[in-house]
Scaffold this active site. Structure first.
Site, short mmCIF file in Angstrom:
data_model
loop_
_atom_site.label_atom_id
_atom_site.label_comp_id
_atom_site.label_asym_id
_atom_site.label_seq_id
_atom_site.Cartn_x
_atom_site.Cartn_y
_atom_site.Cartn_z
N CYS A 85 0.83 -1.21 0.00
CA CYS A 85 0.00 0.00 0.00
C CYS A 85 0.87 1.26 0.00
O CYS A 85 0.57 2.25 0.68
CB CYS A 85 -0.96 0.01 1.19
SG CYS A 85 -2.20 -1.29 1.13
N ALA A 86 1.96 1.20 -0.75
CA ALA A 86 2.88 2.34 -0.88
C ALA A 86 3.42 2.36 -2.30
O ALA A 86 4.63 2.40 -2.53
CB ALA A 86 4.01 2.22 0.14
#
Length: 437
Positions: A358-359
Site C-alpha cells: 500500500c505504498a
C-alpha cells in the site's frame, strides 16, 4: 537480546509443512497486523460479561461499559502524550482517523510521496487539496525540499509518517514540526508503524495530531484513534451522521455535539477500545531503552544476514536516516516476491508480507515496482525467528525446494496443497490484495 519482551496469543501455535513436519509458527508480519497480547485478550475477556450499551443505559452493565469506554479513551490519550486541550476520537484504524482529519482540515495539505496510501489518498479530498512532494535522496535534502514548499505558503497541514511501512525509516519529527510551525502549518503524524516500536508524545514533540491503529499495537479488535487539537474537530462536519453525535434533532434541523461525540455516531466499539487501552498500558510499562535495544539487535541480524545472501537487496530510503524500526524489505534477484513468501510459509513456517505494501509511489521511486518481501519484527519476536527466515532464504537460493508452486489469481500457492487446516477449513489461495498488484 533474543528473548521476546511480551507474551502474545498464538506464540506456541505450530503449523504444518509440506514435508509432514509441524513447526512453531514464526510471525514476521507484525507491520501488517501484530498478534494480540495475552494481557489484551485477558482484559477483553474480563470486560465481556459487562458488555452493554455505551452512553445509553441506566443499568449496571451499561454504566460499567460506559466507564470502561471513557477510561479507555483517557488511557489512549495519555499513551500518546495528549495535552489538556487535546481530544481523543476513537475510530476503526489509522485509515479511518486520517480520513476523519481530512474532512476537518480547513486548507491545503503537504505530504511526501513515501507515505502509505492511508496517508496519501484521504488528502486528495481535503477542502484545500494536497501537494505531494517527491522524496529526496537524503534526509537533509528531503527536509530542505519540505521547507521550500512551506516557504511558498498556503499549507494548513503537513502529514508525515512516524516510520515507513516499507523501510522502517522516518524523518526527524522535531525538525518537521519546527519547520511546519514556523510557516503556520500543523503536523499530523501517521503513527501506525511507529507506536509499536517507539515512545511518542504529542506534548513532547509538539505535533498537532497523531493517528494510529490497535491492530498494529497488539490489539486486533478493530479500534484506533485520532488524538490532537480540538478546534478543527469541533467545527468539522460530523464524520458519521447518526445517534450519539447530536445534542438536539428536530424534523428540520440538528445541533451537533462537539468532538469526540461529534465523530462517534452509532454504537461504539467497546471491546476494541478496551483492547487498545490494554495494549497501551502494556507498552507504556515497558522499558523503552530495553525495547529499542531488543528490536535493533533483531534488525541488525536481519539486515546483515539478508545482505550476505547472493542476489538479495535490502530497501533503504536515505543513507543518513536514524535507526529504523523493525521493518526490513528486501528483494531476491530473479525470484518473484510472492513465490518466495509462499515458499517460506509452506516449507519453513515463516509468515512474511509480499507485494507493494500500500505504498505504490514509494516502491516505484525505489525502482521496485514489481514488489518485494517484507519481514517485520516486534516485541514478541526472537533471534530464533530471524534465523528461521534467513535459513529459509538461503535454502531457496540453494535450490532446496519441495513444493510445486503455481499462481492463481495473482497469488502464489502450493498446487494441490493438502496440509491440514483448523476449524474444518481447506487451504486455498486468496485473491491478490489490491496493495500487492
Amino acid at each position: 537480546m533474543s528473548r521476546p519482551l511480551l507474551s502474545v496469543v498464538g506464540a506456541d501455535v505450530d503449523v504444518p509443512l509440506l514435508d509432514g513436519r509441524r513447526v512453531r509458527h514464526v510471525n514476521l508480519d507484525h507491520a501488517a497486523s501484530a498478534p494480540a497480547l495475552e494481557s489484551v485478550a485477558q482484559r477483553v475477556t474480563a470486560a465481556l460479561p459487562y458488555y452493554a450499551s455505551v452512553h445509553r443505559g441506566a443499568g449496571y452493565a451499561s454504566q460499567v461499559s460506559t466507564s470502561l469506554y471513557e477510561d479507555a479513551r483517557a488511557t489512549v490519550g495519555a499513551f500518546v502524550g495528549a495535552r489538556a486541550h487535546d481530544v481523543t476520537v476513537l475510530v476503526r484504524h489509522t485509515t479511518d482517523a486520517l480520513n476523519l482529519l481530512a474532512s476537518a482540515v480547513p486548507g491545503r495539505v503537504l505530504v511526501l510521496d513515501l507515505e502509505h496510501h492511508a496517508n496519501l489518498l484521504p488528502w486528495r479530498d481535503a477542502a484545500g487539496g494536497v501537494e505531494t512532494l517527491a522524496t529526496a535522496p537524503t534526509v537533509a535534502q528531503t527536509l530542505e525540499r519540505l521547507e521550500a514548499a512551506l516557504v511558498a505558503g498556503g499549507h494548513a497541514l503537513v502529514a508525515v509518517t512516524g516510520a515507513s511501512n516499507v523501510t522502517g525509516e522516518a524523518l526527524p519529527l522535531d525538525a518537521v514540526v519546527a519547520t511546519a510551525h514556523a510557516h503556520g502549518a500543523r503536523v499530523v503524524v501517521d503513527g501506525a508503524q511507529l507506536l509499536a516500536h517507539r515512545r511518542f508524545s504529542l506534548a513532547g514533540t509538539g505535533a498537532d495530531y497523531v493517528a494510529f491503529s490497535g491492530h498494529k499495537l497488539y490489539a486486533p479488535f478493530g479500534s484506533g484513534a485520532l488524538v490532537g487539537r480540538r478546534d478543527w474537530l469541533d467545527t468539522a462536519p460530523p464524520y458519521l451522521a447518526g445517534g450519539g453525535a447530536v445534542r438536539r434533532v428536530t424534523a428540520t434541523d440538528v445541533t451537533w455535539a462537539d468532538a469526540p461525540a461529534r465523530h462517534e455516531a452509532g454504537t461504539p466499539n467497546l471491546l476494541g477500545a478496551v483492547a487498545l487501552a490494554a495494549a497501551a498500558d502494556a507498552l507504556a510499562a515497558l522499558d523503552g531503552a530495553e525495547a529499542q535495544q531488543h528490536e535493533q539487535a533483531l534488525v541488525e541480524d536481519l539486515v546483515g544476514g539478508l545482505s550476505a545472501v547472493p542476489g538479495v537487496r535490502v530497501a533503504r530510503l536515505w543513507p543518513d536516516s536514524a535507526a529504523r524500526v523493525g521493518v526490513v524489505t528486501f528483494a531476491l534477484e530473479g525470484t518473484d516476491p510472492g513465490l518466495l513468501a509462499a515458499y517460506l510459509a509452506a516449507e519453513h513456517g515463516v509468515s512474511v508480507r509480499d507485494g507493494r505494501f500500500c505504498a505504490h509511489p514509494l516502491l516505484d521511486s525505489l525502482g521496485w515496482g514489481a514488489g518485494a518481501v517484507r519481514a517485520s519484527v516486534g516485541l514478541a519476536s526472537s533471534a530464533a525467528d530471524v534465523r528461521r527466515l534467513l535459513d529459509g532464504v538461503r535454502a531457496w537460493v540453494a535450490g532446496d525446494v519441495q513444493g510445486d508452486y503455481v499462481q492463481d489469481g495473482g497469488t502464489w500457492a502450493v498446487r494441490d496443497d493438502r496440509r491440514p487446516a483448523p476449524f474444518g477449513l481447506a487451504l486455498a489461495p486468496t485473491a491478490a490484495a489490491p496493495c500487492a498488484v
